[in-house]
Write an enzyme that holds these catalytic residues in place. Sequence first.
Site, mmCIF file in Angstrom:
data_model
loop_
_atom_site.group_PDB
_atom_site.id
_atom_site.type_symbol
_atom_site.label_atom_id
_atom_site.label_comp_id
_atom_site.label_asym_id
_atom_site.label_seq_id
_atom_site.Cartn_x
_atom_site.Cartn_y
_atom_site.Cartn_z
ATOM 1 N N ASP A 11 0.873 -1.181 0.000
ATOM 2 C CA ASP A 11 0.000 0.000 0.000
ATOM 3 C C ASP A 11 0.906 1.226 0.000
ATOM 4 O OD1 ASP A 11 -2.240 1.716 0.258
ATOM 5 O OD2 ASP A 11 -2.068 1.721 2.439
ATOM 6 N N SER A 12 0.313 2.374 -0.296
ATOM 7 C CA SER A 12 1.076 3.627 -0.223
ATOM 8 C C SER A 12 1.489 3.910 1.219
ATOM 9 C CB SER A 12 0.212 4.768 -0.727
ATOM 10 O OG SER A 12 -0.922 4.903 0.115
ATOM 11 N N CYS A 74 -4.382 -1.015 -2.150
ATOM 12 C CA CYS A 74 -4.482 0.425 -2.341
ATOM 13 C C CYS A 74 -5.406 0.663 -3.532
ATOM 14 C CB CYS A 74 -3.083 0.974 -2.621
ATOM 15 S SG CYS A 74 -3.015 2.722 -2.989
ATOM 16 N N GLU A 152 -1.770 8.238 8.439
ATOM 17 C CA GLU A 152 -0.308 8.038 8.422
ATOM 18 C C GLU A 152 0.353 8.654 9.654
ATOM 19 O OE1 GLU A 152 1.894 6.416 6.221
ATOM 20 O OE2 GLU A 152 0.085 5.508 5.420
ATOM 21 N N CYS A 184 -10.841 3.847 -0.057
ATOM 22 C CA CYS A 184 -9.402 3.951 0.233
ATOM 23 C C CYS A 184 -9.131 3.059 1.438
ATOM 24 C CB CYS A 184 -9.060 5.408 0.546
ATOM 25 S SG CYS A 184 -7.394 5.641 1.190
ATOM 26 N N HIS A 186 -7.084 3.236 3.729
ATOM 27 C CA HIS A 186 -6.790 3.921 4.994
ATOM 28 C C HIS A 186 -8.083 4.231 5.788
ATOM 29 C CE1 HIS A 186 -2.815 4.634 3.269
ATOM 30 N NE2 HIS A 186 -2.422 5.216 4.391
HETATM 31 N N1 DGL Z 1 -4.577 3.397 0.852
HETATM 32 C C1 DGL Z 1 -4.530 4.127 -0.385
HETATM 33 C C2 DGL Z 1 -5.802 3.869 -1.193
HETATM 34 O O1 DGL Z 1 -6.481 2.893 -0.922
HETATM 35 C C3 DGL Z 1 -4.215 5.549 -0.111
HETATM 36 C C4 DGL Z 1 -3.865 6.313 -1.328
HETATM 37 C C5 DGL Z 1 -2.953 7.447 -1.123
HETATM 38 O O2 DGL Z 1 -1.836 7.232 -0.657
HETATM 39 O O3 DGL Z 1 -3.353 8.563 -1.477
HETATM 40 O O4 DGL Z 1 -6.142 4.570 -2.115
#
Ligand code: DGL
Length: 263
Positions: A11-12, A74, A152, A184, A186
């Site tokens: 993931d990011s 992600c 984050e 998302c 997150h």
């Molecule tokens: N968890 C990522 C998603 O599902 C976050 C994306 C991001 O870093 O902007 O889109």
Amino acid sequence: MKKSDPIGIFDSGIGGTSIFKEIHKLLPLEHILYLADSKNAPYGEKTKEEITSLSFKNVDLLLSKNCKLIVVACNTATTSSIKELREKYKVPFIGIEPAIKPAALNSKTKAIGILATKGTLSSELFAQTTDLIAKDIELIEVVGNGLVEAVEDGEQGSEKTHQLLKKLLAPMIEKKIDHLVLGCSHYPYLVPSIKKILPPHVQIIDSGEAVARQTKNVLKKKGLLASVQQIKPEFYTNKNPQVLRDLLHQGNSENFQVSYLDF
Ligand code: DGL
């Protein structure tokens, strides 16, 4: 590829651990490697080319550790780059997309809220999915500016994040949505705060369980499901391991190995 090889997840950042938790619950025997590319979060504001190149970097690392399947935990990386990933690599990929379908099928008010990043909402794949599924439904799309950063930073429960969510969700409440799709990975960590804002009848939907089921199906079909207990899941982050540790161990008695890695 062997049954004992790990499942790779990236993931990011740390939000994809919401997907990890569902996969680990359904497939407790599996060895899982999780990469949090927090140094480069958020992906949602980046170009498709940048997101694709970051995704390649993450996949190269997971493949160097012999992953038998990769979960793109992600929505932004999936909607921008899953096609390119599948073209470049032979390993099977599971992507994650906003769960609009179940929301559209069950909506009575015919108004659905969708909270996601700019990258996801502006992607071609998202446009195709909504065209197919949500014809007679009003979609209230809101970019969750600042929400990935809040998670984050370990600020998911703060008053500042609550006020931000109130502002973001107001247009959805006004349009009388009866489903909110979290687009998302997150955002599931924001649910306690979101529940205090939305009317109680609004259903909140995320894609975690569906991704875990799909992961199991694909591994089963390929004869790659682990049949005996493998070593415990391992986590790598290129930012602060403590924030990831805290998030992972919230309400969870299992202790996981979280390490810093420069990638
Ligand atoms: N968890 C990522 C998603 O599902 C976050 C994306 C991001 O870093 O902007 O889109």
